[in-house]
Design a protein around this motif. Structure first.
Motif, short mmCIF file in Angstrom:
data_model
loop_
_atom_site.label_atom_id
_atom_site.label_comp_id
_atom_site.label_asym_id
_atom_site.label_seq_id
_atom_site.Cartn_x
_atom_site.Cartn_y
_atom_site.Cartn_z
N ALA A 1 0.75 -1.29 0.06
CA ALA A 1 0.10 -0.03 0.07
C ALA A 1 1.02 1.24 0.08
O ALA A 1 1.70 1.39 0.86
N THR B 1 -6.23 -1.60 -10.85
CA THR B 1 -6.92 -2.72 -10.13
C THR B 1 -7.45 -2.79 -8.86
O THR B 1 -8.47 -3.19 -8.48
N GLY B 2 -6.70 -1.70 -7.74
CA GLY B 2 -7.00 -1.65 -6.46
C GLY B 2 -8.53 -0.89 -6.65
O GLY B 2 -9.21 -0.95 -5.80
N ARG C 1 -11.54 -1.42 -4.30
CA ARG C 1 -12.40 -0.46 -3.55
C ARG C 1 -13.80 -0.52 -3.83
O ARG C 1 -14.40 -0.04 -3.00
N ALA D 1 -10.23 1.62 1.71
CA ALA D 1 -9.25 0.52 1.52
C ALA D 1 -9.16 -0.57 2.60
O ALA D 1 -9.00 -1.93 2.05
N ALA E 1 -11.80 -2.89 1.10
CA ALA E 1 -11.39 -3.54 -0.12
C ALA E 1 -10.62 -4.67 -0.02
O ALA E 1 -10.55 -5.93 -0.45
N SER E 2 -9.69 -4.49 1.29
CA SER E 2 -8.89 -5.70 1.45
C SER E 2 -9.68 -6.87 2.22
O SER E 2 -9.38 -7.88 1.93
N ALA F 1 -11.42 -8.51 -0.86
CA ALA F 1 -10.16 -8.91 -1.84
C ALA F 1 -9.82 -10.31 -1.30
O ALA F 1 -9.10 -11.25 -1.98
N GLY G 1 -1.39 -3.32 -8.85
CA GLY G 1 -2.20 -4.12 -8.01
C GLY G 1 -1.29 -4.91 -6.91
O GLY G 1 -0.36 -4.33 -6.53
N ILE H 1 -0.93 -8.99 -10.04
CA ILE H 1 -1.01 -8.80 -11.36
C ILE H 1 0.13 -9.72 -12.30
O ILE H 1 -0.16 -10.50 -13.17
N ARG I 1 1.05 8.44 2.09
CA ARG I 1 -0.44 8.61 2.10
C ARG I 1 -1.02 9.82 2.83
O ARG I 1 -1.94 10.16 2.42
N ARG J 1 -2.84 -3.83 6.59
CA ARG J 1 -3.75 -4.14 5.37
C ARG J 1 -2.71 -5.01 4.43
O ARG J 1 -2.74 -5.93 3.96
N ARG K 1 -3.27 -13.80 2.83
CA ARG K 1 -4.50 -14.52 2.54
C ARG K 1 -4.11 -15.75 1.82
O ARG K 1 -2.94 -15.71 0.93
O1 CDP Z 1 -3.50 2.47 -2.79
P1 CDP Z 1 -3.31 1.15 -1.94
O2 CDP Z 1 -1.79 0.62 -2.46
O3 CDP Z 1 -3.42 1.83 -0.64
O4 CDP Z 1 -4.50 0.15 -2.29
P2 CDP Z 1 -5.04 -0.47 -3.54
O5 CDP Z 1 -4.17 -0.56 -4.61
O6 CDP Z 1 -6.13 0.73 -4.25
O7 CDP Z 1 -5.93 -1.53 -3.19
C1 CDP Z 1 -6.93 -1.68 -2.14
C2 CDP Z 1 -7.08 -3.14 -1.52
O8 CDP Z 1 -7.48 -3.92 -2.68
C3 CDP Z 1 -5.80 -3.86 -1.41
O9 CDP Z 1 -5.13 -3.68 0.16
C4 CDP Z 1 -5.94 -5.23 -1.60
O10 CDP Z 1 -6.56 -5.90 -0.71
C5 CDP Z 1 -6.71 -5.20 -2.73
N1 CDP Z 1 -6.09 -5.45 -4.12
C6 CDP Z 1 -5.92 -6.84 -4.38
O11 CDP Z 1 -6.28 -7.54 -3.62
N2 CDP Z 1 -5.49 -7.09 -5.47
C7 CDP Z 1 -5.07 -6.18 -6.47
N3 CDP Z 1 -4.71 -6.54 -7.73
C8 CDP Z 1 -5.32 -4.81 -6.22
C9 CDP Z 1 -5.65 -4.38 -4.90
#
Ligand code: CDP
Ligand code: CDP
Length: 216
Positions: free
Chosen positions: A13, A35-36, A40, A80, A83-84, A87, A113, A116, A141, A168, A175
């Motif tokens: 993150a 992809t986040g 989200r 966020a 999302a986690s 996810a 992401g 990927i 952040r 996170r 996981r």
């Molecule tokens: O910007 P930040 O890195 O804080 O978060 P993000 O990339 O927007 O992703 C939010 C959450 O989505 C992550 O903490 C993951 O749990 C999940 N995520 C994922 O599992 N796989 C991805 N390809 C992208 C995000």
């Protein structure tokens, strides 16, 4: 076969994945997908429905619309976290795989992401893993969310952010379904000492060398 190269940008993150991926895409004239934002948006829909994001959220992932990704309230720490949680659900991840693969089909793409280079495009042309220490990422952040470094409560807020990023990252790396991890063939860029411009320069050099090597 795809219509262009796929460049995977993964990492923890607030490491600067999105900033880098967007600029790489611009420089290379490739489409860009954050992809986040998909996770989200699913987390946001679960929260809106009054649901605990840890409970089954597959229906939200299967019904995701382009407009759900354009909502202005997706960048908050609360979303966020949600999302986690969504996810971590294999059914949610499965519902989003095709969208991500199709995105790159016509012209190639840069995607950022967690999975990927490992799960979505194990055959990506270039894999980058962008990282930095938790304290650097928390400060990034904090500033990105509009925080004032000189405010009296800044140290407390930065420490709280660091704690939530750590929690996170642990959940994302721990996981069972497509955990965040460094692909064997990924280039790791450690960015504590690098400005965003320097990260871009380094990444472009790696990408150009890799793509030249592939076409030979
Ligand atoms: O910007 P930040 O890195 O804080 O978060 P993000 O990339 O927007 O992703 C939010 C959450 O989505 C992550 O903490 C993951 O749990 C999940 N995520 C994922 O599992 N796989 C991805 N390809 C992208 C995000
Ligand atoms: O996508 P991810 O969560 O990994 O990070 P981001 O949203 O792209 O970047 C977080 C913040 O760090 C942004 O405000 C960037 O301007 C800043 N930043 C960066 O991206 N790269 C650096 N080397 C230094 C700062």
């Amino acid at each position: 076969t795809r219509g262009g190269p796929v460049i995977a940008v993964d990492g923890p993150a607030a490491a600067g994945k999105g900033t880098l991926a967007r600029r790489l895409a611009e420089a290379l004239h490739l489409p860009y997908l954050d992809t986040g934002l998909l996770y989200r948006a699913v987390g946001r829909l679960a929260l809106d429905a009054g649901q605990d994001p840890a409970s089954p959220a597959q229906e939200f992932a299967s019904r995701l619309l382009p407009t759900d990704l354009e909502r202005p309230d997706l960048r908050t720490p609360v979303v966020a976290q949600a999302a986690s949680k969504v996810a971590a659900q294999p059914e949610v991840r499965a519902a989003l795989v095709e969208t991500q693969r199709r995105f790159a089909q016509e012209k190639g793409a840069v995607l950022d992401g967690r999975d990927i280079g490992t799960a979505i495009f194990p055959d990506a042309d270039v894999k980058l893993f962008i990282t930095a220490s938790p304290s650097t990422r928390a400060l990034r952040r904090f500033l990105q969310l509009g925080g004032d470094r000189n405010a009296p409560d800044a140290p407390t807020r930065i420490a709280e952010l660091e704690e939530s990023l750590r929690a996170r990252d642990d959940a994302d790396a721990g996981r069972a379904s497509a955990p965040m991890l460094v692909a064997d063939d990924a280039y790791v860029i450690e960015t504590d000492e690098l400005e965003a411009d320097a990260v871009l320069a380094k990444a472009l050099q790696i990408v150009r060398e890799r793509l030249a090597g592939i076409s030979e």
